[in-house]
Design an enzyme around this catalytic site. Structure first.
Site, PDB file in Angstrom:
ATOM      1  N   LYS A   1       1.202  -8.579  -5.331  1.00 33.65           N
ATOM      2  CA  LYS A   1       1.357  -7.432  -4.434  1.00 33.65           C
ATOM      3  C   LYS A   1       0.061  -7.326  -3.624  1.00 33.65           C
ATOM      4  CE  LYS A   1       1.135  -2.501  -5.504  1.00 33.65           C
ATOM      5  NZ  LYS A   1       1.841  -1.353  -6.058  1.00 33.65           N
TER       6      LYS A   1
ATOM      7  N   ARG B   1       3.840   7.093 -13.339  1.00 35.84           N
ATOM      8  CA  ARG B   1       2.844   8.133 -13.040  1.00 35.84           C
ATOM      9  C   ARG B   1       3.295   9.496 -13.518  1.00 35.84           C
ATOM     10  NH1 ARG B   1       1.984   6.579  -6.710  1.00 35.84           N
ATOM     11  NH2 ARG B   1       2.018   4.338  -7.096  1.00 35.84           N
TER      12      ARG B   1
ATOM     13  N   GLU C   1      11.389   0.412  -7.802  1.00 35.91           N
ATOM     14  CA  GLU C   1      10.207   0.370  -8.669  1.00 35.91           C
ATOM     15  C   GLU C   1       9.901   1.808  -9.058  1.00 35.91           C
ATOM     16  OE1 GLU C   1       6.651  -1.482  -6.933  1.00 35.91           O
ATOM     17  OE2 GLU C   1       5.445  -0.031  -8.034  1.00 35.91           O
TER      18      GLU C   1
HETATM   19  C1  3PG Z   1       2.413   2.087  -4.650  1.00 33.98           C
HETATM   20  O1  3PG Z   1       2.592   2.819  -5.588  1.00 33.98           O
HETATM   21  O2  3PG Z   1       2.622   0.877  -4.700  1.00 33.98           O
HETATM   22  C2  3PG Z   1       1.900   2.695  -3.385  1.00 33.98           C
HETATM   23  O3  3PG Z   1       1.386   3.966  -3.623  1.00 33.98           O
HETATM   24  C3  3PG Z   1       2.956   2.794  -2.360  1.00 33.98           C
HETATM   25  O4  3PG Z   1       2.307   2.950  -1.165  1.00 33.98           O
HETATM   26  P1  3PG Z   1       2.927   3.912  -0.057  1.00 33.98           P
HETATM   27  O5  3PG Z   1       3.032   5.251  -0.694  1.00 33.98           O
HETATM   28  O6  3PG Z   1       1.935   3.892   1.078  1.00 33.98           O
HETATM   29  O7  3PG Z   1       4.267   3.331   0.346  1.00 33.98           O
END
Ligand code: 3PG
Length: 212
Positions: free
Chosen positions: A126, A43, A39
């Site tokens: 999610k 950003r 994924e």
């Molecule tokens: C996301 O973008 O889905 C989350 O920021 C991922 O979370 P994590 O950095 O705690 O794995």
């Protein structure tokens, strides 16, 4: 069905990439580590370029994450994103994807949001941010109520709690950024990324009977 595809994938690396030129070595490291899905979060300015590069590979299933708007979803899909992930539950984004048969996984943190997703006809959301919301215990409680819903928990997931989440039958896969550390990526530490993914895949394989 995408949900079943996700169940086979089990683990989705969540990536923040600020140089699309790193997309190919990153994809190589992910595949060498034993995963075939990613994924790419929208950003950074380079995210769409990275999606384009990775999506042209036959060995990668590439999705776009942190998608807020229809324009972003369209741009990602135009560049080959096969699924859309968003941090929150947007009815317009979900409807746009469903109308085009593009798998979409909106973030849900509350029963109300899960119900909204159900109303749109979704069967997978999610659970985000998973650990901060109460972790496995909270998700088990929600899953017991929303028996037809499936979850991809993300947020605070690491090798330490991954198996606990996947042990819940309604959890199809987990998402996590720890697999592709932003700093590792910036410093081009692809062997570290491959090794971390390899470790997680080994962990999953050892617990395979729980996750399939
Ligand atoms: C996301 O973008 O889905 C989350 O920021 C991922 O979370 P994590 O950095 O705690 O794995």
């Amino acid at each position: 069905m995408f949900r079943e595809e996700l169940r086979k994938i089990r683990l989705v690396p969540v990536v923040v990439i600020d140089d699309a030129g790193l997309a190919t070595p990153l994809a190589d490291a992910i595949v060498a580590g034993g995963l075939s899905c990613v994924e790419i979060t929208l950003r950074t300015d380079e995210a769409l370029g990275a999606i384009y590069t990775m999506a042209s590979r036959p060995d990668m299933l590439v999705g776009a994450g942190t998608v807020f708007t229809l324009d972003q979803a369209k741009a990602a899909v135009d560049r080959g994103a096969r699924f859309i992930v968003s941090p929150g539950m947007s009815s317009s984004l979900v409807d746009w994807c469903l109308a085009r048969k593009i798998p979409v996984i909106p973030g849900c943190a509350t029963p109300t949001e899960i119900q909204m997703a159900m109303e749109r006809g979704l069967d997978t959301v999610k659970f985000f941010p998973a650990e901060q919301l109460g972790g496995v215990k909270m998700l088990a409680t929600l899953a017991a109520v929303f028996q037809t819903m499936h979850f991809m928990p993300t947020g605070g997931i690491t090798a330490h709690n991954l198996i606990d989440y996947l042990a819940l039958p309604q959890v199809v896969a987990c998402g996590g950024s720890w697999l592709v550390g932003t700093q590792w990526l910036r410093e081009r530490k692809f062997p570290d990324i491959r090794q971390e993914i390899g470790r997680a895949v080994e962990l999953l394989d050892k617990n395979l009977e729980m996750t399939l």
